[in-house]
Design an enzyme around this catalytic site. Structure first.
Site, mmCIF file in Angstrom:
data_model
loop_
_atom_site.group_PDB
_atom_site.id
_atom_site.type_symbol
_atom_site.label_atom_id
_atom_site.label_comp_id
_atom_site.label_asym_id
_atom_site.label_seq_id
_atom_site.Cartn_x
_atom_site.Cartn_y
_atom_site.Cartn_z
ATOM 1 N N ARG A 153 0.544 8.466 -6.079
ATOM 2 C CA ARG A 153 -0.744 8.468 -5.378
ATOM 3 C C ARG A 153 -0.538 9.098 -4.004
ATOM 4 N NH1 ARG A 153 -0.684 3.309 -7.867
ATOM 5 N NH2 ARG A 153 -2.158 3.200 -9.605
ATOM 6 N N ASP A 169 3.801 -1.249 -3.907
ATOM 7 C CA ASP A 169 3.682 0.195 -3.701
ATOM 8 C C ASP A 169 3.373 0.528 -2.238
ATOM 9 O OD1 ASP A 169 4.207 0.654 -6.330
ATOM 10 O OD2 ASP A 169 2.121 0.926 -6.936
ATOM 11 N N ASP A 225 1.186 1.912 -0.254
ATOM 12 C CA ASP A 225 -0.152 2.383 0.081
ATOM 13 C C ASP A 225 -0.991 1.195 0.536
ATOM 14 O OD1 ASP A 225 -0.559 1.010 -2.258
ATOM 15 O OD2 ASP A 225 -1.323 2.710 -3.406
ATOM 16 N N HIS A 283 2.624 10.209 1.926
ATOM 17 C CA HIS A 283 3.737 10.281 0.977
ATOM 18 C C HIS A 283 4.010 11.733 0.621
ATOM 19 C CE1 HIS A 283 2.928 6.028 0.603
ATOM 20 N NE2 HIS A 283 1.702 6.291 0.194
ATOM 21 N N GLU A 299 5.332 -5.548 -7.983
ATOM 22 C CA GLU A 299 4.128 -5.817 -8.762
ATOM 23 C C GLU A 299 4.386 -6.005 -10.255
ATOM 24 O OE1 GLU A 299 2.785 -2.316 -6.069
ATOM 25 O OE2 GLU A 299 4.648 -3.040 -6.936
ATOM 26 N N GLU A 312 -3.314 -0.531 -0.994
ATOM 27 C CA GLU A 312 -3.389 -1.595 -1.982
ATOM 28 C C GLU A 312 -2.085 -2.374 -2.043
ATOM 29 O OE1 GLU A 312 -5.284 -2.109 -6.455
ATOM 30 O OE2 GLU A 312 -4.838 -0.124 -5.643
ATOM 31 N N TYR A 355 6.359 8.593 -5.919
ATOM 32 C CA TYR A 355 5.087 7.852 -5.942
ATOM 33 C C TYR A 355 3.932 8.790 -6.282
ATOM 34 C CZ TYR A 355 1.620 4.386 -4.680
ATOM 35 O OH TYR A 355 0.576 3.477 -4.719
#
Length: 867
Positions: free
Chosen positions: A335, A82, A84, A378, A9, A86, A333
Site C-alpha cells: 500500500r 503494518d 500505515d 513507503h 495482525e 490503519e 509493503y
C-alpha cells in the site's frame, strides 16, 4: 527467562517473523482489528469533541484474553502491525485494550530477516498523529454514512447507503454514462493505399493524411513525427495516445461523397516517395509499481479484480514457505503511492541485471515525479530479493500468486534497465495533390524489453528512396464513426480516482467493492454501467448533498486528513469544521427530499394464470418476472437475459447466468438441463461468416471470433463453466466433485433458478432429438460419447450384479444359522403384513364401487391456501 512478545495482525505474518527473531521472542497475531465503532448506532459523541465509543469485536475476545496473558509474562512488548494509518490504529488499540505501558512500535517495509531485526533494534513510540488521522477518517465516514443512509432507506429503498468516497466514484460512473447517452456519432472516412516496390511482392499500407499544399514547404517537426526523439513508458496507454494523436492530424473526410471525389482524383495518379525521415527513438522503461498502477496492470493484463490483487499481494508480503530457504516475504509493503526505491535495492537490481543480461542493459533507473497528493511514506512495490526470479519460486506459489509476483518482479527489473532503441522510418508518398504516409519501426536494442512484454508489433517498410515510383495495388476507402468516451473499467476508475486525489492506496478496493455490493453498478464486458438504483441515489445526492459528491471537496478532505497525519491540524477541529455545514444539509434534505417510486418495466407478455401484464421487478436476489396483479396473483419466474445467439448443440437461446459463489458471469443454454452447453465468452447474435457457427468475444478483446475454430481448441474442458452455477476447476478434489454431483442431484428436483440449474444427463429421447439438430461431425462425436457412456454403464451394472450375488449368498448363510424361534417370529410378522395388505385392497375396491368422487378423496391432497 521471560520472552519478548511481538504482536502482528495475521498468523501468516507471525509465522514468518518468528523464524527471523529466534528463541527469545514469541510472536502472536491479533487477527486484524480488535476494536471498532458499534454496529448499531452512531457511536460518536458529536457534543463532546466527536469522542468515538469503541467496542471490542465479539470474535476477538478470546484472542484478547490470550494476548493479555502473554503480555503479562513478557519482558518487553513490540507492536508490529503494518506501517500505515490503519496499522498505527491497530497498535494503539492493542496498547489501550491490553493495558500496555510504553510498548515499542516496530515498523518494517518488507518482511525479510534484515528488515525485521533492524526494526526490533530501532523501535519507536506510537505515532499519535498517524493514529488520529485514521481515527478522523473512521469518524468522518461514520458521520456521513449514518446520517445519509437512513434517509435514503426511507426515500428510495432499504439497503441503500451513501459513503463519503464511494458516492464520488458513483458520480464519476453516472456522469460518464450521461456523456455516452448524449453522444452523437460523427461519420468520417479513411483511405488506405496498398503499395509495393516495382516488381516486388512485399506490400505495405500507406494512409491518406493531408493535401500536398498543406505540407509543402513545411519541415517535419517533432510533434509530427511518430515517436520522435524520446518516448514515454512502453505501456499500452502510451501507444494508444500516440495513435490517437496521429489520427487527429489526418485529413478529415466527412462522408462517402467526399471519399468518392478523392478516389476519382487519385484514379490514374502515380505514387512516388516524396520525403523520408529516419530516426533513432528511445522508449523509456516504466516506473516501479505503486498500489494504483499495480491494480491497474493486474486488471488489464491478468484480469484480476483489485480485491483479488490486494489479497494476493498481502500473501506475498506476509511470507511464503520457500522450502530450504524457509518462510520469507517476497515483496515490499503493497500500500504505497510512491515510486521511490532504497539505495540498497537499487544496487542489488543493477548488480543482478549486469550478471544476468550484461552491462549494456544496466540503466540509471526512472525517477518519477512525486504527485501533490502523494504521501511518499513507503517505497515502491518491489521484490524483497531480486535474485529470487519468478521461475525459482514458482513451485512454492499458487498459479495466481506466481502471476502477480512475476508481474511485480519484471516491472521492477525493467525500471532499472536501459531504454529500448528503435530505428524508425516515415515515408511521405505523393499521389496527385494528396500525401499518403507509411511508418515502420525496427527494434535495434531491446533494453528493458528483455524482461517486459511488448504490446505493439514491429511494422517494417522495404528500403525506399526519394522520388522512387511505387506500384499501387488497391485503394481501400473505409467508413468510420467517432466513438463516445469508454465506460470505466476497474483499472481506469482507480486511475481516475488517483489522478483526482480521491481516496488513498488502502481505500481503492473498498470503494469499488462497495458500489458493486450495494447494486449501484453492474459490469458489462468488465465495464461499469450504473443501475437504476445507482442513478437514483446519485441524483438525490447531487441535489441535496452537492458538497459530499463534489470531486474537489472530496480531494480537499483527503488533503486535510494528510495534514492531520503530519501534525499540522487537529483532528477535532477538522471534524468540527465539516460537521457544522453537514448537519444543516442533512436537516434540509430531511424536509425536502421526496420519496422515489421505482418504475416497473412492462413486458409484452400476459400472465398465464390471470391474463394481466407481466412486469420485471427487482428483489434482494436480483431481477425477476412477476404478475402486475400482485399480490392478488402471485405468479413469478426467473428473469433471463437473452444474448440473441443460439446454442450450437441444440439450437436453444444462449442466456446470461452467474456462478453461485463468485457471481462470475457465464453463458448457458436455456434448455438446461436437457442441454448442458455453457461458456465464459460472451456470444454474439451474428453467425460465423465462414462456417455458420457460434461467434463469441474472447476475454480482453472487442472483436468477435469463431468459437469452434479459435476459442475451443485453446480451452481446457475442465475449466469450462457448469450449468449448475459452479465454476469448474482443474484442481478440484474428489470430495469437491462429489459435492458438485450431490448439488446437481438435488437441484434437478427443483425448477431452474436465475443463476442456473444443475447438470444432468440427457434422457434417451431427449438426446436423440437434440442430436438431430447437430452437424454430422458433432453427431458422430455424440454417438461415440454415448457408446462410451453405455459401455461404462454396462460395466457398472455387471459389478452391481456381482455384489448382489455375493450379498444374497451371505444372506442365505445367515438364514441357515437362524434358530427355529426366529423363523417362527419372522413367519408371524409376514402373516400380519399380508393381512394388512388384504384389508387395504378390500377398502380400495369398495371405494371404487361407490364412485370416482369417493375414490379420489383419499388419493388427492388438499389444495394449498393462497397467501
Amino acid at each position: 527467562m521471560a520472552k519478548k512478545l511481538v504482536i502482528v495482525e495475521s498468523p501468516a505474518k507471525a509465522k514468518t517473523i518468528e523464524k527471523f527473531l529466534g528463541r527469545d521472542f514469541e510472536v502472536r497475531a491479533s487477527m486484524g482489528h480488535i476494536i471498532d465503532l458499534p454496529k448499531k448506532g452512531l457511536g460518536v459523541n458529536t457534543r463532546k469533541d466527536f469522542a468515538p465509543q469503541y467496542e471490542i469485536i465479539e470474535e476477538r475476545k478470546g484472542v484478547i484474553a490470550e494476548l493479555k496473558a502473554a503480555s503479562k509474562k513478557a519482558e518487553e512488548v513490540y507492536l508490529a502491525p503494518d506501517p500505515d494509518r490503519e496499522g498505527e490504529f491497530i497498535a494503539w488499540s492493542l496498547m489501550q485494550t491490553l493495558g500496555l505501558k510504553n510498548p515499542r512500535r516496530a515498523v518494517f517495509n518488507e518482511i525479510t530477516r534484515k528488515a525485521v531485526q533492524e526494526a526490533i533494534q530501532k523501535p519507536r513510540a506510537i505515532n499519535e498523529d498517524l493514529f488520529n488521522a485514521q481515527q478522523a477518517r473512521r469518524v468522518l465516514d461514520r458521520l456521513v454514512g449514518y446520517k445519509i443512509s437512513p434517509l435514503l432507506w426511507r426515500r428510495v429503498q432499504s439497503g441503500t447507503s451513501a459513503g463519503r468516497v464511494q458516492s464520488v466514484a458513483l458520480r464519476l460512473i453516472c456522469d460518464r454514462e450521461r456523456q455516452i447517452r448524449g453522444f452523437v456519432p460523427q461519420e468520417y472516412w479513411t483511405i488506405t493505399a496498398l503499395l509495393s516496390k516495382q516488381g516486388e511482392q512485399e506490400r505495405f499500407e500507406a494512409t491518406l493524411v493531408a493535401r500536398l499544399n498543406e505540407l509543402a514547404g513545411q519541415q517535419p517537426t517533432e510533434g509530427e513525427e511518430e515517436g520522435a526523439g524520446e518516448e514515454g513508458e512502453g505501456t499500452q496507454e502510451g501507444e494508444s495516445e500516440r495513435r490517437a494523436e496521429e489520427t487527429r492530424r489526418r485529413l478529415h473526410i466527412a462522408n462517402q461523397q467526399e471519399a468518392e471525389a478523392i478516389l476519382a482524383e487519385l484514379r490514374g495518379a502515380s505514387f512516388a516517395v516524396w520525403r523520408l525521415l529516419q530516426r533513432e527513438v528511445r522508449r523509456q522503461p516504466p516506473l516501479p509499481y505503486t498500489t494504483s498502477t499495480m491494480q491497474q496492470d493486474a486488471s488489464s493484463r491478468l484480469y484480476f479484480k483489485p480485491k483479488k490483487t490486494m489479497s494476493l499481494a498481502q500473501q506475498l508480503y506476509e511470507g511464503i514457505e520457500l522450502g530450504p530457504r524457509g518462510s520469507q516475504g517476497l515483496i515490499t509493503y503493497m500500500r504505497t503511492d510512491s515510486t521511490r526505491v532504497s539505495d540498497e535495492a537499487k544496487a542489488s537490481v543493477r548488480r543482478f541485471i549486469e550478471q544476468t543480461y550484461g552491462q549494456p542493459f544496466v540503466g540509471a533507473g526512472r525517477v518519477g515525479k512525486l504527485k501533490a497528493t502523494a504521501q511518499d511514506a513507503h517505497e515502491a512495490i518491489r521484490p524483497t530479493d531480486v535474485t529470487l526470479t519468478p521461475e525459482q519460486v514458482r513451485e512454492y506459489l499458487t498459479p495466481d500468486q506466481y502471476k502477480l509476483y512475476s508481474l511485480i518482479w519484471r516491472r521492477f527489473v525493467a525500471s532499472f534497465m536501459t531504454p529500448a532503441l528503435f530505428d524508425t522510418v516515415r515515408a511521405d508518398i505523393v499521389a496527385g495533390q494528396y500525401v499518403f504516409r507509411a511508418s515502420g519501426s525496427h527494434l535495434r536494442f531491446p533494453g528493458f524489453y528483455a524482461v517486459w512484454p511488448r504490446e505493439e508489433e514491429e511494422r517494417l517498410l522495404p528500403v525506399l528512396a526519394v522520388d522512387e515510383v511505387l506500384a499501387l495495388h488497391e485503394l481501400q476507402p473505409q467508413q468510420h464513426f467517432t466513438q463516445p468516451p469508454p465506460r470505466y473499467t476497474e483499472a481506469s476508475l482507480i486511475k481516475e480516482l488517483e489522478e483526482l486525489g480521491i481516496g488513498r492506496p488502502s481505500t481503492y478496493v473498498p470503494i469499488i467493492s462497495t458500489i458493486q455490493e450495494r447494486g449501484y453498478v453492474s459490469q458489462e464486458q468488465r465495464r461499469f454501467v450504473p443501475t437504476w438504483l445507482g442513478e437514483t441515489v446519485n441524483e438525490l445526492l447531487n441535489k441535496h448533498f452537492p458538497e459530499i459528491v463534489d470531486v474537489g471537496f472530496t480531494a480537499d478532505m483527503e488533503q486535510k486528513l494528510d495534514n492531520v497525519e503530519e501534525g499540522r491540524q487537529s483532528w477535532i477541529e477538522f471534524l468540527r469544521d465539516f460537521y457544522e455545514t453537514f448537519k444543516e444539509m442533512v436537516a434540509r434534505a430531511e424536509a425536502q427530499m421526496d420519496r422515489v417510486q421505482k418504475p416497473v418495466e412492462e413486458l409484452d407478455e400476459l400472465c398465464p394464470e390471470c391474463g394481466r401484464k407481466l412486469v420485471i421487478r427487482s428483489g434482494r436476489f436480483g431481477r425477476f418476472i412477476s404478475c402486475s396483479g400482485f399480490p392478488e396473483c402471485r405468479y413469478g419466474r426467473s428473469f433471463v437475459n437473452k444474448t440473441g445467439a443460439l446454442c450450437p448443440q441444440c439450437g436453444g437461446d444462449l442466456v446470461e447466468r452467474k456462478t453461485r459463489q463468485t457471481k462470475r458471469t457465464f453463458y448457458g443454454c436455456s434448455n438446461y438441463p436437457t442441454c448442458n452447453f455453457a461458456i465464459w465468452e460472451r456470444p454474439v447474435p451474428e453467425p460465423c461468416p465462414r462456417c455458420g457457427g457460434l461467434m463469441v468475444i474472447p476475454r480482453g478483446s472487442q472483436e468477435p471470433v469463431c468459437y469452434e475454430e479459435v476459442v475451443l481448441p485453446q480451452q481446457n474442458p475442465e475449466e469450462q463453466p457448469q450449468q449448475n452455477g459452479l465454476a469448474s476447476s482443474s484442481r478440484g478434489t474428489g470430495a469437491r466433485r462429489k459435492k458438485v454431483q450431490k448439488s446437481a442431484k438435488q437441484s434437478t428436483e427443483d425448477s431452474p433458478s436465475l443463476n442456473g440449474a444443475t447438470e444432468t444427463a440427457l434422457s434417451p429421447s431427449t438426446s436423440t432429438a437434440g442430436e438431430s439438430a447437430l452437424p454430422a461431425a458433432a453427431r458422430g462425436r455424440t454417438r461415440r460419447g454415448r457408446s462410451t457412456s453405455q459401455a461404462t454403464s454396462n460395466g457398472k451394472a455387471s459389478k452391481s450384479r456381482q455384489r448382489r450375488s455375493t450379498a444374497q449368498a451371505s444372506t442365505g448363510n445367515s438364514k441357515r444359522k437362524k434358530t427355529e424361534e426366529q423363523e417362527k417370529q419372522a413367519s408371524a410378522e409376514s402373516s400380519k403384513r399380508q393381512s394388512r395388505r388384504t384389508e387395504k385392497t378390500r377398502a380400495a375396491t369398495t371405494a371404487r364401487a361407490r364412485g370416482p368422487e369417493s375414490a379420489s378423496l383419499a388419493a388427492t391432497p388438499a389444495e394449498p391456501e393462497q397467501r
